[in-house]
Motif scaffolding. Structure first.
Motif, PDB file in Angstrom:
ATOM      1  N   UNK A   1      27.410  70.555 -11.197  1.00 63.23           N
ATOM      2  CA  UNK A   1      27.920  69.184 -11.093  1.00 63.23           C
ATOM      3  C   UNK A   1      26.924  68.298 -10.325  1.00 63.23           C
ATOM      4  N   UNK A   2      26.620  67.135 -10.899  1.00 68.90           N
ATOM      5  CA  UNK A   2      25.618  66.233 -10.336  1.00 68.90           C
ATOM      6  C   UNK A   2      26.328  65.022  -9.738  1.00 68.90           C
ATOM      7  N   UNK A   3      25.938  64.636  -8.508  1.00 63.04           N
ATOM      8  CA  UNK A   3      26.598  63.501  -7.856  1.00 63.04           C
ATOM      9  C   UNK A   3      26.020  62.148  -8.277  1.00 63.04           C
ATOM     10  N   UNK A   4      24.762  62.081  -8.685  1.00 61.15           N
ATOM     11  CA  UNK A   4      24.116  60.845  -9.141  1.00 61.15           C
ATOM     12  C   UNK A   4      23.340  61.163 -10.414  1.00 61.15           C
ATOM     13  N   UNK A   5      23.987  60.997 -11.563  1.00 62.43           N
ATOM     14  CA  UNK A   5      23.378  61.400 -12.834  1.00 62.43           C
ATOM     15  C   UNK A   5      22.111  60.601 -13.126  1.00 62.43           C
ATOM     16  N   UNK A   6      22.134  59.303 -12.898  1.00 58.62           N
ATOM     17  CA  UNK A   6      20.972  58.460 -13.186  1.00 58.62           C
ATOM     18  C   UNK A   6      19.766  58.881 -12.335  1.00 58.62           C
ATOM     19  N   UNK A   7      19.977  59.097 -11.042  1.00 59.03           N
ATOM     20  CA  UNK A   7      18.896  59.529 -10.159  1.00 59.03           C
ATOM     21  C   UNK A   7      18.388  60.924 -10.502  1.00 59.03           C
ATOM     22  N   UNK A   8      19.334  61.815 -10.812  1.00 58.02           N
ATOM     23  CA  UNK A   8      18.963  63.185 -11.183  1.00 58.02           C
ATOM     24  C   UNK A   8      18.119  63.194 -12.460  1.00 58.02           C
ATOM     25  N   UNK A   9      18.557  62.443 -13.470  1.00 60.47           N
ATOM     26  CA  UNK A   9      17.815  62.398 -14.731  1.00 60.47           C
ATOM     27  C   UNK A   9      16.437  61.775 -14.540  1.00 60.47           C
ATOM     28  N   UNK A  10      16.353  60.771 -13.686  1.00 65.11           N
ATOM     29  CA  UNK A  10      15.060  60.140 -13.417  1.00 65.11           C
ATOM     30  C   UNK A  10      14.125  61.139 -12.738  1.00 65.11           C
ATOM     31  N   UNK A  11      14.621  61.860 -11.749  1.00 70.60           N
ATOM     32  CA  UNK A  11      13.796  62.850 -11.042  1.00 70.60           C
ATOM     33  C   UNK A  11      13.354  63.976 -11.981  1.00 70.60           C
ATOM     34  N   UNK A  12      14.274  64.466 -12.784  1.00 71.97           N
ATOM     35  CA  UNK A  12      13.945  65.541 -13.723  1.00 71.97           C
ATOM     36  C   UNK A  12      12.969  65.046 -14.785  1.00 71.97           C
ATOM     37  N   UNK A  13      13.182  63.836 -15.287  1.00 80.61           N
ATOM     38  CA  UNK A  13      12.287  63.267 -16.296  1.00 80.61           C
ATOM     39  C   UNK A  13      10.883  63.078 -15.764  1.00 80.61           C
ATOM     40  N   UNK A  14      10.768  62.546 -14.554  1.00 82.91           N
ATOM     41  CA  UNK A  14       9.444  62.359 -13.958  1.00 82.91           C
ATOM     42  C   UNK A  14       8.762  63.704 -13.746  1.00 82.91           C
ATOM     43  N   UNK A  15       9.523  64.709 -13.353  1.00 81.18           N
ATOM     44  CA  UNK A  15       8.971  66.051 -13.167  1.00 81.18           C
ATOM     45  C   UNK A  15       8.388  66.582 -14.483  1.00 81.18           C
ATOM     46  N   UNK A  16       9.121  66.402 -15.586  1.00 83.62           N
ATOM     47  CA  UNK A  16       8.629  66.849 -16.885  1.00 83.62           C
ATOM     48  C   UNK A  16       7.417  66.042 -17.344  1.00 83.62           C
ATOM     49  N   UNK A  17       7.417  64.738 -17.109  1.00 84.59           N
ATOM     50  CA  UNK A  17       6.279  63.907 -17.509  1.00 84.59           C
ATOM     51  C   UNK A  17       5.021  64.330 -16.753  1.00 84.59           C
ATOM     52  N   UNK A  18       5.135  64.523 -15.454  1.00 85.86           N
ATOM     53  CA  UNK A  18       3.984  64.978 -14.677  1.00 85.86           C
ATOM     54  C   UNK A  18       3.516  66.362 -15.121  1.00 85.86           C
ATOM     55  N   UNK A  19       4.476  67.233 -15.426  1.00 79.36           N
ATOM     56  CA  UNK A  19       4.131  68.570 -15.920  1.00 79.36           C
ATOM     57  C   UNK A  19       3.328  68.466 -17.222  1.00 79.36           C
ATOM     58  N   UNK A  20       3.783  67.606 -18.140  1.00 80.92           N
ATOM     59  CA  UNK A  20       3.086  67.447 -19.417  1.00 80.92           C
ATOM     60  C   UNK A  20       1.682  66.896 -19.251  1.00 80.92           C
ATOM     61  N   UNK A  21       1.520  65.921 -18.350  1.00 79.28           N
ATOM     62  CA  UNK A  21       0.189  65.344 -18.125  1.00 79.28           C
ATOM     63  C   UNK A  21      -0.752  66.383 -17.533  1.00 79.28           C
ATOM     64  N   UNK A  22      -0.294  67.100 -16.521  1.00 80.25           N
ATOM     65  CA  UNK A  22      -1.134  68.140 -15.908  1.00 80.25           C
ATOM     66  C   UNK A  22      -1.420  69.249 -16.916  1.00 80.25           C
ATOM     67  N   UNK A  23      -0.434  69.582 -17.758  1.00 83.22           N
ATOM     68  CA  UNK A  23      -0.613  70.592 -18.797  1.00 83.22           C
ATOM     69  C   UNK A  23      -1.759  70.204 -19.732  1.00 83.22           C
ATOM     70  N   UNK A  24      -1.795  68.948 -20.144  1.00 81.19           N
ATOM     71  CA  UNK A  24      -2.865  68.483 -21.045  1.00 81.19           C
ATOM     72  C   UNK A  24      -4.218  68.557 -20.336  1.00 81.19           C
ATOM     73  N   UNK A  25      -4.271  68.119 -19.081  1.00 82.22           N
ATOM     74  CA  UNK A  25      -5.530  68.166 -18.325  1.00 82.22           C
ATOM     75  C   UNK A  25      -6.010  69.609 -18.166  1.00 82.22           C
ATOM     76  N   UNK A  26      -5.080  70.525 -17.932  1.00 81.98           N
ATOM     77  CA  UNK A  26      -5.464  71.934 -17.792  1.00 81.98           C
ATOM     78  C   UNK A  26      -5.969  72.530 -19.106  1.00 81.98           C
ATOM     79  N   UNK A  27      -5.720  71.860 -20.212  1.00 85.95           N
ATOM     80  CA  UNK A  27      -6.207  72.339 -21.499  1.00 85.95           C
ATOM     81  C   UNK A  27      -7.642  71.951 -21.797  1.00 85.95           C
ATOM     82  N   UNK A  28      -8.229  71.085 -20.991  1.00 85.26           N
ATOM     83  CA  UNK A  28      -9.604  70.639 -21.239  1.00 85.26           C
ATOM     84  C   UNK A  28     -10.637  71.775 -21.314  1.00 85.26           C
ATOM     85  N   UNK A  29     -10.501  72.865 -20.530  1.00 81.03           N
ATOM     86  CA  UNK A  29     -11.475  73.956 -20.671  1.00 81.03           C
ATOM     87  C   UNK A  29     -11.497  74.589 -22.071  1.00 81.03           C
ATOM     88  N   UNK A  30     -10.481  74.369 -22.864  1.00 81.10           N
ATOM     89  CA  UNK A  30     -10.483  74.898 -24.232  1.00 81.10           C
ATOM     90  C   UNK A  30     -11.642  74.305 -25.023  1.00 81.10           C
TER      91      UNK A  30
END
Length: 108
Positions: free
Chosen positions: A42-71
């Motif tokens: 159960x989440x007490x602030x859905x909007x804040x939780x979704x924003x935090x989780x979304x930003x976490x995934x966006x940062x993960x995706x950006x770093x993931x792409x950068x880590x692929x450069x050695x390919x």
């Protein structure tokens, strides 16, 4: 097109999908799921939780792409270990941030 370039394009496409998942989470009306096959707490602030989780995934995706450069350095290059070990470390950090910061802040 070389095999290294094709490999990086596929790698970047996976990173873009992760970024799109983060954008979807930010605009979602119900609490975004993080773990697969686990009931959402159960989440007490859905909007804040979704924003935090979304930003976490966006940062993960950006770093993931950068880590692929050695390919791009070629098929038998030892720097590909940076990609493999980097993604492993990035994933562990992602889970730790979710558990230590986001879960504690938004658990209802």
């Amino acid at each position: 097109m070389s095999g290294a370039m094709m490999g990086f394009i596929i790698w970047a496409a996976v990173g873009a999908i992760i970024i799109l998942m983060g954008i979807k989470d930010i605009f979602s009306k119900k609490a975004a799921g993080f773990w697969a096959n686990v009931e959402q707490f159960p989440v007490n602030d859905i909007k804040g939780y979704n924003r935090a989780t979304g930003i976490l995934f966006i940062l993960y995706g950006i770093i993931f792409i950068v880590l692929g450069l050695p390919i791009l350095s070629g098929q038998n290059s030892p720097v590909i270990l940076l990609s493999v070990l980097g993604v492993m470390l990035e994933t562990i950090v992602l889970m730790a941030i979710y558990i230590i910061v986001i879960t504690k802040k938004y658990r209802g």
